[in-house]
Design an enzyme around this catalytic site. Structure first.
Site, mmCIF file in Angstrom:
data_model
loop_
_atom_site.group_PDB
_atom_site.id
_atom_site.type_symbol
_atom_site.label_atom_id
_atom_site.label_comp_id
_atom_site.label_asym_id
_atom_site.label_seq_id
_atom_site.Cartn_x
_atom_site.Cartn_y
_atom_site.Cartn_z
ATOM 1 C CG ASN A 1 -0.381 0.664 2.536
ATOM 2 O OD1 ASN A 1 -0.424 1.891 2.699
ATOM 3 N ND2 ASN A 1 0.144 0.030 3.388
ATOM 4 C CG PHE B 1 -1.009 9.103 6.948
ATOM 5 C CD1 PHE B 1 -0.699 7.850 7.074
ATOM 6 C CD2 PHE B 1 -0.031 9.896 7.603
ATOM 7 C CE1 PHE B 1 0.176 7.121 8.039
ATOM 8 C CE2 PHE B 1 0.922 9.698 8.413
ATOM 9 C CZ PHE B 1 1.137 8.159 8.416
ATOM 10 C CB SER C 1 3.329 5.722 7.245
ATOM 11 O OG SER C 1 3.051 5.701 6.042
ATOM 12 C CG ASN D 1 2.931 4.379 1.797
ATOM 13 O OD1 ASN D 1 3.799 4.065 1.071
ATOM 14 N ND2 ASN D 1 2.260 3.638 2.595
ATOM 15 C CB THR D 2 3.764 10.445 5.000
ATOM 16 O OG1 THR D 2 2.544 10.124 4.957
ATOM 17 C CG2 THR D 2 3.989 12.128 5.354
ATOM 18 C CE LYS E 1 2.403 0.241 12.925
ATOM 19 N NZ LYS E 1 1.045 0.175 12.474
ATOM 20 C CG ASN F 1 3.871 1.414 9.448
ATOM 21 O OD1 ASN F 1 3.370 1.254 8.610
ATOM 22 N ND2 ASN F 1 3.966 2.692 9.965
HETATM 23 C C1 LIG Z 1 -3.553 -0.934 3.569
HETATM 24 C C2 LIG Z 1 -2.738 -0.523 4.705
HETATM 25 C C3 LIG Z 1 -2.610 0.513 5.288
HETATM 26 C C4 LIG Z 1 -2.045 0.905 6.424
HETATM 27 N N1 LIG Z 1 -2.185 2.074 7.283
HETATM 28 C C5 LIG Z 1 -1.645 2.460 8.237
HETATM 29 C C6 LIG Z 1 -1.726 3.463 8.997
HETATM 30 O O1 LIG Z 1 -2.584 4.435 8.644
HETATM 31 N N2 LIG Z 1 -1.049 3.722 10.037
HETATM 32 C C7 LIG Z 1 -0.059 2.800 10.590
HETATM 33 O O2 LIG Z 1 0.505 2.931 11.631
HETATM 34 N N3 LIG Z 1 -0.225 1.617 9.922
HETATM 35 C C8 LIG Z 1 -0.546 1.323 8.831
HETATM 36 N N4 LIG Z 1 -0.536 0.029 8.241
HETATM 37 C C9 LIG Z 1 0.395 -0.827 8.749
HETATM 38 C C10 LIG Z 1 -0.317 -1.960 9.564
HETATM 39 O O3 LIG Z 1 -0.780 -1.194 10.870
HETATM 40 C C11 LIG Z 1 0.958 -2.830 10.093
HETATM 41 O O4 LIG Z 1 1.619 -2.231 10.871
HETATM 42 C C12 LIG Z 1 1.368 -3.712 8.901
HETATM 43 O O5 LIG Z 1 0.574 -3.911 7.819
HETATM 44 C C13 LIG Z 1 1.881 -4.888 9.122
HETATM 45 O O6 LIG Z 1 0.935 -5.907 9.750
HETATM 46 P P1 LIG Z 1 0.438 -6.956 8.742
HETATM 47 O O7 LIG Z 1 1.498 -7.768 8.108
HETATM 48 O O8 LIG Z 1 -0.292 -7.758 9.790
HETATM 49 O O9 LIG Z 1 -0.519 -6.131 8.038
HETATM 50 C C14 LIG Z 1 -1.414 -0.173 7.147
HETATM 51 C C15 LIG Z 1 -1.398 -1.332 6.344
HETATM 52 C C16 LIG Z 1 -1.928 -1.852 5.231
HETATM 53 C C17 LIG Z 1 -1.914 -2.898 4.656
#
Ligand SMILES: Cc1cc2nc3c(=O)[nH]c(=O)nc-3n(C[C@H](O)[C@H](O)[C@H](O)COP(=O)(O)O)c2cc1C
Length: 348
Positions: free
Chosen positions: A114, A118, A179, A181-182, A220, A249
C-alpha cells in the site's frame, strides 16, 4: 458461506473499493444491536487478560492501524473478538492521500502493498466518531500522524494538537513515525529528530494526564531501521519514558522476501509498504532485538506478517506482550482472531 468463498468474490474487485465496502458493513453491523450481539457470540473467545501500560487488555490480539483510519467502524470491529483496536492513522487536517490505485494484493504470497499516504477526514471527524457510546471489553488506541504538508520541523505541532483532541477519547496513543508513504516521515525516527519530537510529547502527556487521565504514549517503528538506527531510537524512547513500542510498520524492502516465482510479478515492484506473510521474519527479528536491548523497560506490541497461529505464538514467545494483525485478516477473515486465541489458550 465460508470466508474462502467470500474472499474469492471480494478479490475479483478493486482492493480499496472492497476495503471500504467491508468497513461500511462492519460499521453498520456494530450500530445494529441484535447484529452486534450475534457477531459477539460468533467471535467470542474466553478472556486471556494482559495487564499492560496500566490497562487491562482482554486478550493479546489487536487490530493494527490503517484498517479503520477514520474511526467509522470501531464499534463493529469490537464485536470480532479483538482485545484492542487501533484506529487511525489520523492526521490533524483532512487530506486525500496519494493518487489511486494505491493498494495492491499479492495473493500468491499472502501479501499487500500500500501507498495510501494517510487519506482521511481529519481529527475532528475521527473524534466525532469516537465520541459515541463505547462497548465494554476492549482497549481503544488512536494512531496519530502528521499531515503531508506539515514540514518535519513543525511535526510536533500536529502531534501535540492531536494529543489534545484524542487523550480524552483513547486508552492509548500511538505516534506513527514509520509509514513509508509520507515523504520524510521516517526521518523522525533519527536520534535527534525523535528526541526533539518525543521530549515535547511527553511534557504534553504529563499536562494532559492531570486534566484527564494518564494516557500511555507508544511509538510505532519501521522494520527497515539498521541496528545502529534502532539502538538510537530505543535510547531516545527510554530516555523520554515512552510507554511502549509497536514493531513494526510495513517495509519498503522487497529483495529476498518473495519466492522466485512471485518475485517477478509486476505487483511486487509497486512502490509503497509491504505487509503480510513476507514481512514476518523482519518484524519478528525487530521484536527480538528490541526485547534484547531494552528488556522489560519497553513493552512491545508485535505486528507484521502474522499469517498463522504459530507465528502469533512466535511473536509472543519473542517477548511481545501483545500482537496486532491487519493483512492476515484480509486473507483469513475475521475468524482468524478467534483461531489465534484458541490456539494460544491450547498452548498454555
Ligand atoms: C492498507 C494498509 C494501510 C495501513 N495504514 C496504516 C496507517 O495508517 N498507520 C499505521 O501505523 N500503519 C498502517 N498500516 C500498517 C499496519 O498497521 C501494520 O503495521 C502492517 O501492515 C504490518 O502488519 P500486517 O502484516 O499484519 O498487515 C497499514 C497497512 C496496510 C496493509
Amino acid at each position: 458461506m465460508t470466508y474462502s468463498l467470500i474472499r474469492k468474490i471480494l478479490f475479483k474487485f478493486d482492493p480499496e473499493g472492497m476495503h471500504h465496502l467491508t468497513l461500511q458493513l462492519i460499521g453498520l453491523a456494530g450500530n445494529i444491536p441484535p447484529i452486534a450481539t450475534i457477531l459477539r457470540s460468533i467471535y467470542y473467545a474466553p478472556p486471556q487478560p494482559v495487564q499492560l501500560f496500566g490497562l487491562t487488555f482482554p486478550n493479546p490480539v489487536g487490530l493494527a492501524a490503517g484498517y479503520d483510519k477514520d474511526a467509522t467502524a470501531w464499534r463493529g470491529l469490537a464485536c470480532l473478538g479483538f482485545g484492542h483496536i487501533e484506529v487511525g492513522t489520523v492526521t490533524l487536517l483532512p487530506q486525500p492521500g496519494n493518487p489511486k490505485p494505491r493498494l495492491f494484493r499479492i495473493p500468491q504470497a499472502q501479501a499487500v502493498i500500500n501507498r495510501m499516504g494517510f487519506p482521511g477526514q481529519g481529527a475532528q471527524f475521527a473524534a466525532h466518531q469516537l465520541n459515541r457510546p463505547r462497548p465494554s471489553g476492549f482497549v481503544l488506541g488512536v494512531n496519530l500522524g502528521k499531515n503531508k504538508n506539515t514540514p518535519n520541523e513543525e511535526a510536533a505541532r500536529d502531534y501535540l494538537a492531536l494529543m489534545e483532541i484524542f487523550t480524552p477519547l483513547a486508552d492509548y496513543l500511538a505516534i506513527n513515525v514509520s509509514s513509508p508513504n509520507t515523504i520524510g516521515l521516517r526521518q523522525l525516527q533519527a536520534r535527534q529528530a525523535l528526541d526533539e519530537l518525543l521530549s515535547q510529547l511527553v511534557v504534553k502527556r504529563a499536562m494532559l494526564s492531570s486534566k484527564y487521565k494518564y494516557t500511555p504514549l507508544l511509538v510505532k517503528l519501521a522494520p527497515d531501521l539498521t541496528d545502529p538506527e534502532l539502538d538510537d531510537a530505543l535510547d531516545v524512547l527510554l530516555a523520554n519514558q515512552i510507554d511502549g513500542v509497536i514493531a513494526t510498520n510495513t517495509t519498503i524492502q522487497r529483495d529476498g522476501l518473495f519466492p522466485v516465482e512471485v518475485a517477478n510479478d509486476p505487483t511486487v515492484k509497486e512502490s509503497g509498504g509491504l505487509s503480510g506473510a513476507p514481512l514476518f521474519p523482519l518484524s519478528l527479528r525487530m521484536v527480538q532485538k528490541i526485547v534484547q536491548r531494552s528488556g522489560s523497560q519497553l513493552p512491545v506490541i508485535g505486528v507484521g506478517g502474522i499469517s498463522n497461529c504459530d507465528q502469533a505464538k512466535q511473536m509472543l514467545d519473542a517477548g511481545a506482550q501483545l500482537i496486532q494483525i491487519y493483512t492476515g485478516l484480509i486473507y483469513k477473515g475475521p475468524s482468524f482472531v478467534k483461531e489465534i486465541l484458541q490456539s494460544l489458550s491450547r498452548s498454555h
